[in-house]
Scaffold this active site. Structure first.
Site, PDB file in Angstrom:
ATOM      1  N   ARG A 177       0.705  -1.290   0.076  1.00  0.00           N
ATOM      2  CA  ARG A 177      -0.063   0.051  -0.031  1.00  0.00           C
ATOM      3  C   ARG A 177       0.704   1.302   0.084  1.00  0.00           C
ATOM      4  O   ARG A 177       0.565   2.324  -0.746  1.00  0.00           O
ATOM      5  CB  ARG A 177      -0.932   0.135   1.253  1.00  0.00           C
ATOM      6  CG  ARG A 177      -2.095  -1.211   1.151  1.00  0.00           C
ATOM      7  CD  ARG A 177      -3.249  -1.125   2.205  1.00  0.00           C
ATOM      8  NE  ARG A 177      -4.225  -2.232   2.031  1.00  0.00           N
ATOM      9  CZ  ARG A 177      -5.084  -2.154   2.960  1.00  0.00           C
ATOM     10  NH1 ARG A 177      -5.011  -1.449   4.050  1.00  0.00           N
ATOM     11  NH2 ARG A 177      -5.972  -3.199   2.869  1.00  0.00           N
ATOM     12  N   ASP A 183     -15.551   9.366   9.676  1.00  0.00           N
ATOM     13  CA  ASP A 183     -14.151   8.460   9.386  1.00  0.00           C
ATOM     14  C   ASP A 183     -13.193   9.208   9.575  1.00  0.00           C
ATOM     15  O   ASP A 183     -13.010  10.317   9.414  1.00  0.00           O
ATOM     16  CB  ASP A 183     -14.627   7.758   8.046  1.00  0.00           C
ATOM     17  CG  ASP A 183     -13.696   6.620   7.768  1.00  0.00           C
ATOM     18  OD1 ASP A 183     -14.192   5.440   7.859  1.00  0.00           O
ATOM     19  OD2 ASP A 183     -12.468   6.644   7.407  1.00  0.00           O
TER      20      ASP A 183
END
Length: 288
Positions: A32, A141
């Site tokens: 990632r 979030d």
């Protein structure tokens, strides 16, 4: 990526987001963050770590957190919590709030919005019953990027096919090319805000229902305890707290306890004790 670099990134993620990475997740970091490095024109992860060590860079640190955060979600995920909300929690809250005619719901770690929008669609099913009510659904979030996607309410065919009943698709979405746009009416029912679950949240007020599903599994024990310590006071005394199927409050907080009648549903300890006492008073006498 050296062991020193990996240790630095693990600590950074723990401090910034609560995310606990075990040693076997090194491949995930390399995969990632390798993409992140290319996006930011950095030669490799070592260069990334060097820049983060050299001087505070909140934007780059935030990008690292975004890259490592798992944003797995889908409409009506696991179904049971939504059935519980529709059949048990919502009728319960409508009765409790009949005087104020208001309902507040918080979806923590909402990712790209499907959970919050699923709840909004269920509330919309009761539009006639809720005429004149003030309905607030908050989705939060840690990732600013994923929240932009949530606000847009625009989903791929793959995302639409994962859990969304065809009736809901036809009622609330229109097709735009190879994607599906959620109606403005449902999108307007949800407010999205960036929030780190490790930080103070009293600015949000209190909620009748809190969904915090499938996020505690990514935290270590101490972080789980801290998150529940932050969230519990935001629930009204007789409210409903809903976790994921594999999550529990057992051994993590003294403020919440499982509702014995409904798996995945939690209550304030004081309210659960009062309910249990009430059932005891109404129980038939024991016979010798």
């Amino acid at each position: 990526m050296t062991e020193t670099d990996f240790a630095f990134l693990r600590l950074l993620l723990q401090q910034r987001s609560g995310l606990s990475l075990t040693a076997d997740k090194r491949y995930l970091v390399e995969s990632r963050l390798g993409i992140l490095c290319r996006r930011h024109g950095l030669a490799d992860i070592g260069t990334l770590v060097h820049r983060l060590r050299a001087a505070p860079d909140p934007d780059l640190e935030g990008a690292v957190v975004d890259a490592m955060t798992t944003n797995e979600t889908l409409f009506f995920r696991d179904q049971t919590p939504f059935t519980l909300f529709q059949d048990v929690v919502l009728p319960e809250r409508l009765a409790a709030n009949a005087a104020s005619r208001s309902l507040r719901i918080w979806c923590a770690a909402v990712s790209s919005g499907q959970e919050a929008y699923s709840l909004a669609m269920l509330v919309d099913e009761m539009a006639e019953r809720l005429a004149g009510w003030k309905i607030d659904i908050l989705g939060t979030d840690i990732s600013a990027e994923i929240l932009e996607k949530a606000r847009a309410g625009l989903y791929s065919q793959h995302e639409i096919q994962r859990g969304l009943p065809i009736r809901m698709l036809l009622k609330h979405f229109r097709q735009e090319g190879d994607r599906w746009q959620l109606s403005q009416r449902i999108r307007a029912m949800v407010t999205f805000r960036q929030h780190n679950l490790l930080e103070r949240n009293d600015q949000f007020g209190r909620f009748d229902v809190i969904f915090c599903r499938n996020v505690l599994i990514y935290f270590d024990l101490q972080t789980k305890m801290k998150v529940l310590e932050r969230l519990s006071p935001r629930l009204v005394p007789d409210g409903a707290f809903i976790l994921g199927a594999t999550e529990t409050v057992l051994g993590l907080t003294s403020m919440l306890t499982a509702d014995p009648r409904h798996r995945g549903l939690y209550r304030h300890v004081s309210m659960a004790a009062a309910a249990e006492a009430g059932r005891g008073e109404n129980a038939p006498p024991l016979r010798a």
